[in-house]
Design an enzyme around this catalytic site. Structure first.
Site, short mmCIF file in Angstrom:
data_model
loop_
_atom_site.label_atom_id
_atom_site.label_comp_id
_atom_site.label_asym_id
_atom_site.label_seq_id
_atom_site.Cartn_x
_atom_site.Cartn_y
_atom_site.Cartn_z
N ASP A 271 0.87 -1.18 0.00
CA ASP A 271 0.00 0.00 0.00
C ASP A 271 0.91 1.23 0.00
O ASP A 271 2.14 1.14 0.06
CB ASP A 271 -0.99 -0.02 1.17
CG ASP A 271 -2.23 0.84 0.86
OD1 ASP A 271 -2.15 1.71 -0.03
OD2 ASP A 271 -3.27 0.65 1.50
C1 NOJ Z 1 -4.13 3.82 0.16
C2 NOJ Z 1 -5.33 2.93 0.28
O1 NOJ Z 1 -5.25 2.17 1.47
C3 NOJ Z 1 -5.52 1.99 -0.89
O2 NOJ Z 1 -6.75 1.35 -0.75
C4 NOJ Z 1 -5.41 2.74 -2.18
O3 NOJ Z 1 -5.65 1.89 -3.27
C5 NOJ Z 1 -4.03 3.35 -2.27
N1 NOJ Z 1 -3.85 4.30 -1.18
C6 NOJ Z 1 -3.79 4.06 -3.60
O4 NOJ Z 1 -4.51 5.23 -3.65
#
Ligand code: NOJ
Length: 749
Positions: A271
């Site tokens: 993430d």
């Molecule tokens: C953080 C989030 O937890 C995730 O779900 C998301 O896809 C990513 N950022 C990218 O924006």
């Protein structure tokens, strides 16, 4: 769990050919170019920076996210393909969570449709729109199990139940990835967040989780497994930790389970900066340690963290990391790029660009919004509103005319100008084209500046409008910003002065219909008696207005069912239907409410069972619940055969009848219980569901094939086991279905 043996369902190029191309390419790549494929960077809003151009040209970038400007995207892709040494195309990702330009209900709302075909069609629609802008990878579906509505991310999830979430996860994967992954309107899906994120303590985002392995395997992993079996291309690691090991460094999750047990051959992305965050968690000393921990665990791509870029080559040079591990990671990324056909068709096709989405997309968004709405109360059949009885309509509240707020979280690419608000749609329905009041009249008072406002200065206008009206329609709940990532709440009742507004309007005696727009289940017990009818509409998306107006006035019928339990009060959380029984389950006889305790009540006078003194132990509305404009009755439950073996199956059937006077759609649900097992099991578990449309008076026999295999659970030794013995089954319209039967699994021997 057995290793997955199913072939990838969405590629047409023979796998051997793809594997050959991966090997050939890998042989030509320098270590730096390999590491480049594992590096995902943030794109730009406008023109690309010189630095980004240089990095792409040097083959140091494998993927971009949030590269929204299509001409820049094409230019960067051209540089990657034509100017980098090996011409490997970029993979461009984006959070296309519930639509792109046209917005569908939030995923939790889509889950309330209990309609996998519709959910698949919705993801297909989103893929068509997003791919026309060059996005070939979405960070969806989010398949975390949501059992704590304080957590803002329940808006993005598919509910509290592993079976429902698995079915819908598969539908979304199919929708995004299409029949043919290489088609230009298909995109790679990403099942996230692997794993256990939904168990964040206190429903506070990014928080620690405490999940015993059996719970992990029974509750949190099944939707991921279903997505993997459906051919999902990628997974994203969770921000959270699992038993002290953050997911981004968790080899047990990323390698033991995902690769060795499930045979997943796509790639895992971290993430956002979750690899550098390994230091913040307190797991790693510095960036080098974090990069090593993530790579060894099985995280293939570093989202924006830049630690792979900075450290992997020295880690290899120092002998801390084998280059073979890098090769493995790169081959997984390349496999997805080949499967997507990116090498053949790296660029967007201007003729496919959907500047304005076609009307069919709004039709689908309308259908999804209609089916996601859950009717929770309808006293005296107030709904549907008869137009001749309710000619003067007061539309009140801060969410009646908010083109953006009705869309919910994750709507970066949405076009709010496509939105039709409830106020617009109700006006059109009630006043007609003439709009001169001859047919009917609508008065609108916003009353509260935002849903959080505490000022009651406009209550007088709202009360006047309600007094004037034949019916008051209140649009209350949460603005988009109150749910989603990092938007958690400690109190999930109606925010601000909304409850006071409801009481003031109720005081007029005019019938009140409450439509809740929200990103989560809310605790509504204290307002339930203030309303004649209550619709939980979630954040319904672009077509919220027509969908809600049609439901209110009977041009459409409600068919949504709760994908999460609705608590009475926040303090009941976590409350979910598939809990275990405990040794002292509450009963009506043992329950004593705090208000009924006499003065000087003794310690032992309260029943000694599992409940809170100050609220009932049941939820306000159970999982699976939802009313319609008709009524249904169940009868004639049959289980055949009544005995089977661990590799056999039974058929459970029941007759459902529409006993009302209108057509309606029932969501017939099958629940089971394993009452005695080597580990304690949930009191009920959903094992099947079906949407059934019935005319008044019509009955239908609905049957489910229930395989013994689907009753397996992680036994004492954590291996999946189907234990012989009696199983109870119920068929009905919610997790509280009462029509039951049973069957027995006997040992083969
Ligand atoms: C953080 C989030 O937890 C995730 O779900 C998301 O896809 C990513 N950022 C990218 O924006």
């Amino acid at each position: 769990m057995p290793r997955s043996t199913s072939p990838n369902p969405v590629t047409t190029e023979p796998e051997e050919s793809i594997e050959h191309r991966i090997r050939t390419l890998l042989d030509q790549m320098t270590l730096g170019e390999k590491i480049g494929q594992l590096n995902q960077l943030q794109g730009t809003d406008g023109p690309a920076s010189d630095e980004l151009i240089r990095e792409v040209r040097a083959g140091r970038v494998g993927s971009l996210l949030n590269q929204v400007d299509v001409s820049t995207l094409d230019e960067l892709q051209r540089i990657a393909v034509e100017e980098s040494r090996l011409g490997i195309p970029l993979l461009v990702g984006r959070d296309v969570i519930h639509g792109f330009r046209t917005i569908l209900p939030i995923p939790l709302g889509q889950a309330a449709t209990w309609d996998p075909d519709l959910v698949e069609a919705g993801a297909r629609m989103a893929a068509r729109e997003a791919t026309s802008h060059g996005i070939r990878w979405t960070f969806a579906p989010m398949v975390d199990i949501g059992r704590d509505p304080r957590w803002g991310r329940v808006a993005e999830c598919l509910g509290e139940d592993p079976h429902l979430a698995s079915e819908l996860a598969v539908a979304m994967v199919r929708g995004f990835q299409g029949r043919e992954l290489g088609a230009p309107d298909s995109m790679a899906a990403c099942a996230k967040h692997f794993a256990g994120y939904g168990a964040s303590e206190a429903g506070r985002d990014y928080n620690t989780t405490n999940i015993p392995e059996r719970e992990l395997r029974s509750v949190h992993l099944p939707p991921f497994r279903a997505a993997v079996d459906a051919g999902v291309c990628t997974l994203m690691a969770s921000f959270s930790d699992l038993d002290g090991i953050p997911a981004s460094a968790n080899r047990f999750l990323m390698t033991t389970i995902l690769r060795e047990e499930w045979g997943f051959d796509g790639f895992v992305v971290s993430d956002w900066e979750s690899i550098p965050q390994l230091c913040v968690h307190g797991l790693c000393e510095d960036g080098r340690e974090a990069a090593l921990a993530a790579a060894l665990a099985g995280i293939d791509m570093d989202m924006v963290g830049r630690l792979y870029e900075q450290h992997l080559s020295t880690l290899v040079a120092d002998g801390a990391l084998d280059e073979a591990q890098i090769d493995l990671m790169v081959s997984r990324v390349l496999r997805v790029k080949f499967r997507l056909g990116l090498f053949e068709q790296p660029y967007t096709d201007p003729s496919r660009r959907l500047a304005t989405p076609p009307a069919s997309h709004r039709d689908l968004a309308y259908q999804a919004a209609v089916r996601s709405a859950v009717l929770l109360k309808n006293e005296g059949e107030l709904l549907p509103l008869a137009p001749d009885r309710f000619r003067k309509v007061a539309v009140l509240g801060p969410l009646a005319a908010e083109a953006t707020e009705q869309l919910g979280t994750w709507i970066f690419d949405a076009d709010p100008s496509l939105s039709v608000t409830p106020l617009e749609a109700i006006r059109e329905l009630v006043e007609g084209e003439a709009g001169d009041g001859s047919r009917g009249e609508v008065r609108h008072v916003r009353v509260l500046e935002t849903g959080r406002s505490r000022s009651q200065s406009e209550f007088g206008d709202a009360v006047d409008a309600a007094r004037w009206a034949d019916v008051a329609l209140l649009f209350l709940g949460e603005e988009s910003v109150l749910s989603g990532e990092a938007h958690c709440r400690a109190d999930i009742s109606l925010p601000g002065a909304q409850e006071a507004l409801l009481r003031a309007v109720r005081g007029t005696g005019t019938p009140v219909v409450l439509v809740v727009l929200a990103g989560r289940p809310l605790a509504l017990e204290s307002v339930l008696d203030q309303v004649g009818a209550l619709i939980m509409a979630w954040h319904p998306g672009t077509m919220a207005g027509p969908a809600i107006a049609d439901l209110l006035f009977g041009h459409a019928s409600p068919s949504g069912r709760l994908p999460m339990t609705l608590p009475r009060v926040t303090g009941q959380i976590p409350i979910y239907y598939a809990h275990r029984n405990t040794g002292r389950p509450p009963t009506p006889d043992s329950f004593v409410h705090i208000d009924d305790l006499p003065r000087g009540a003794s310690q032992l006078s309260t029943g000694l069972t599992s409940y809170h003194l100050d609220t009932h132990y049941t939820p306000l509305f159970p999982f699976g619940f939802g009313l319609t404009y008709t009524s249904f009755r169940y009868r004639d439950l049959a289980v055949r055969p009544t005995e089977t073996t661990p590799d056999g199956s039974v058929r459970v059937s029941a007759v459902v009848e529409n006993t009302g006077t209108r057509p309606g759609i029932e969501v017939v649900q099958l629940y089971v219980r394993d009452p005695v097992a080597s580990v304690t099991r949930p009191v009920r578990e959903l094992k099947g569901f079906r949407r059934v449309a019935l005319e008044p008076g019509e009955s239908r026999a609905v049957d489910f094939e229930l395989s013994a295999h689907s009753l397996a659970f992680p036994g004492r030794d954590m291996n999946q086991v189907v234990e012989p013995g009696r199983f109870d089954v119920w068929v009905g319209g919610s997790a509280e279905a009462s029509l039951g039967g049973s069957f027995t699994i006997v040992d083969r021997a």
